[in-house]
Enzyme design. Structure first.
Site, short mmCIF file in Angstrom:
data_model
loop_
_atom_site.label_atom_id
_atom_site.label_comp_id
_atom_site.label_asym_id
_atom_site.label_seq_id
_atom_site.Cartn_x
_atom_site.Cartn_y
_atom_site.Cartn_z
N CYS A 105 1.56 -1.49 -5.96
CA CYS A 105 1.86 -2.36 -4.81
C CYS A 105 1.13 -3.69 -4.80
O CYS A 105 1.75 -4.75 -4.82
CB CYS A 105 1.55 -1.61 -3.52
SG CYS A 105 2.37 -0.02 -3.33
N HIS B 171 -1.11 -5.91 2.03
CA HIS B 171 -1.78 -5.22 0.92
C HIS B 171 -2.39 -6.18 -0.10
O HIS B 171 -2.39 -5.91 -1.31
CB HIS B 171 -0.81 -4.27 0.22
CG HIS B 171 -1.53 -3.13 -0.48
ND1 HIS B 171 -0.88 -2.23 -1.28
CD2 HIS B 171 -2.84 -2.78 -0.49
CE1 HIS B 171 -1.74 -1.35 -1.75
NE2 HIS B 171 -2.95 -1.67 -1.29
#
Length: 487
Positions: free
Chosen positions: A119, A175
């Protein structure tokens, strides 16, 4: 990969027979494809209108002569969505009519890749247009604590477009670091609504450490409804505003990332929350939960959510002048449908980095098209900067190449290498050939046109080619930051 030279000497790429085989070998995929009017291979795409009256995909060609203002940009990411998890990519059991329609109205890419296999490094590659290994934060695979993030001083897609006159917003999963040091609003986005971490429980918004993780700007925002619904509402509201200048919206869903909780699964949610509060650090991983059926439900919910945002965009009157791009952030996880690719998330095999990717821009790009041009996340950064009239920062040169000439003027991009590096693995693609070293330590070589599944190792038969690709990988690697000792 099939190709030919035109009478002008330019290099034209066509959908490969490989893509067709991948599409039609999936059980039931042909029926799913017919339902949305898409086929992947050049034989079916030779003409737009087939005898059955269904419009087929054709090999991509730029629509010359079209003109428009600078586009709004709606860049949508799914989370851990596998390459074949859309029905237009071959899933026999998942129905994604809205994403299929999006691709049908523009271009579907068969050989598009993420910038990394997990991610946060992929997000670094997209936001910076550079290999994740250019920055300290990008070495985390993925970011799991507050020690690193995307430095606010580093130019980003958002900061550069904002400097060129765009309004910018990020809705959903960030993130790329935690407060107080890292945030979208410190890296070029005017607005942020979403979560900072890599995962959260969909109702309670509790993250991996048990922290509450839903924010508006830098302040906590309380909303205990299903997360995908909230993001869809926010994005729909944003695109319907009366904008006085072009805008960039990064819409980052967490669907279908674990935990495997669909809208309405309040009992499953409560159990995970109970475990989190009891100190179970692995509760969000949901290793003892989920199923193919639950995963299918989540992907189809993602499709409906994207459909709602696209309807809002149409109501706003901005659809024609908005470039919409959809992709996954990396390869699929345990319940994904990746056939015929090998590997999944965290691996540099095709299943870990090849992702479904579709692009629509009605003002400039015709629909019903398919492209097998190999591209990866940093290319989209360079492309969007050029389309938005923004210049890259000379102190932070891009590793991606702009596809604007290819998309708008039929300019064939020069063949170049696509490079990936994660701990314990390396990969490089040049044309149809892929160099790969997995955790076994053995160098392998695959011809993806003949062997998309990466099973026929050609290393022994092609030692000179292997050596050349390995040398190219090592040259690029030498210019990146090393991983911390012991990692």
């Amino acid at each position: 990969m099939t190709s030919r030279h035109s009478n002008t000497g330019s290099y034209e790429r066509f959908a490969s027979p490989l893509s067709r085989r991948a599409f039609t070998t999936a059980v039931g995929a042909t029926a799913a494809t017919a339902a949305v009017g898409i086929q992947a291979g050049p034989a079916a795409a030779a003409s737009e209108a087939a005898s059955d009256g269904v419009t087929r995909e054709r090999p991509f060609r730029a629509a010359r002569g079209k003109h428009s203002r600078r586009p709004n940009i709606l860049f949508i990411l799914g989370d851990d969505l596998g390459w074949a998890d859309l029905s237009s990519y071959g899933a026999p059991h998942i129905r994604t009519p809205n994403l299929d329609r999006l691709g049908r109205e523009g271009v579907r890419f068969t050989d598009a890749y993420s910038g990394s296999a997990t991610c946060s490094p992929t997000r670094f590659s997209l936001y910076t247009g550079r290999y994740p290994g250019r920055t300290k934060g990008g070495l985390a695979e993925p970011i799991a604590d507050r020690s690193v993030g995307l430095e606010p001083t580093h130019p980003t897609l958002a900061s550069l477009l904002r400097g060129a006159g765009y309004s910018t917003a990020l809705i959903g999963k960030w993130h790329c670091g935690y407060l107080p040091d890292y945030s979208p609003t410190r890296s070029g986005w005017d607005e942020f609504f979403g979560n900072f971490g890599g995962a959260l429980e969909y109702y309670s918004k509790l993250g991996l450490g048990g922290e509450y993780d839903l924010y508006e700007g830098d302040a906590e925002y309380k909303d205990l409804r299903y997360y995908t619904r909230i993001l869809t509402e926010r994005a729909s509201e944003y695109v319907q505003r009366d904008h006085d200048k072009p805008w960039l919206l990064n819409l980052n869903f967490t669907t279908p990332h674990w935990p495997w909780i669909a809208d309405g699964d309040t009992e499953a949610s409560a159990e995970i929350v109970r475990r989190i509060k009891a100190g179970d650090g692995g509760a969000l991983w949901n290793a003892d939960g989920g199923s193919v059926e639950k995963y299918t439900e989540m992907v189809e919910d993602l499709d409906r959510s994207v459909g709602e945002v696209l309807k809002a965009l149409k109501r706003s009157g901005q659809e024609k002048d908005t470039l919409v791009f959809f992709a996954s952030d990396n390869g699929g996880e345990r319940f994904s449908y990746n056939w015929p690719l090998s590997g999944n998330k965290s691996s540099l095999q095709e299943g870990g980095i090849r992702v479904p990717s579709v692009l629509r821009w009605p003002a400039r790009i015709d629909g019903h098209q398919v492209s097998d041009l190999p591209v990866f996340s940093p290319d989209w950064t360079a492309t969007l900067l050029e389309l938005g009239g923004a210049r890259p920062d000379s102190a932070h040169p891009l590793d991606g190449v702009s596809l604007a000439g290819y998309l708008l003027r039929d300019e064939a991009p020069k063949e170049r290498d696509l490079f990936w590096r994660v701990r314990g693995e390396r990969a490089l693609r040049r044309g149809d050939w892929k160099y790969y070293r997995g955790r076994s330590g053995a160098d392998q070589l695959f011809n993806l046109a003949d062997d998309q599944r990466e099973q026929a190792d050609r290393a022994a038969a092609e030692p000179e080619r292997l050596a050349a690709l390995r040398a190219s990988w090592e040259k690029t690697d030498s210019g990146l930051l090393p991983y911390p000792t012991g990692s």
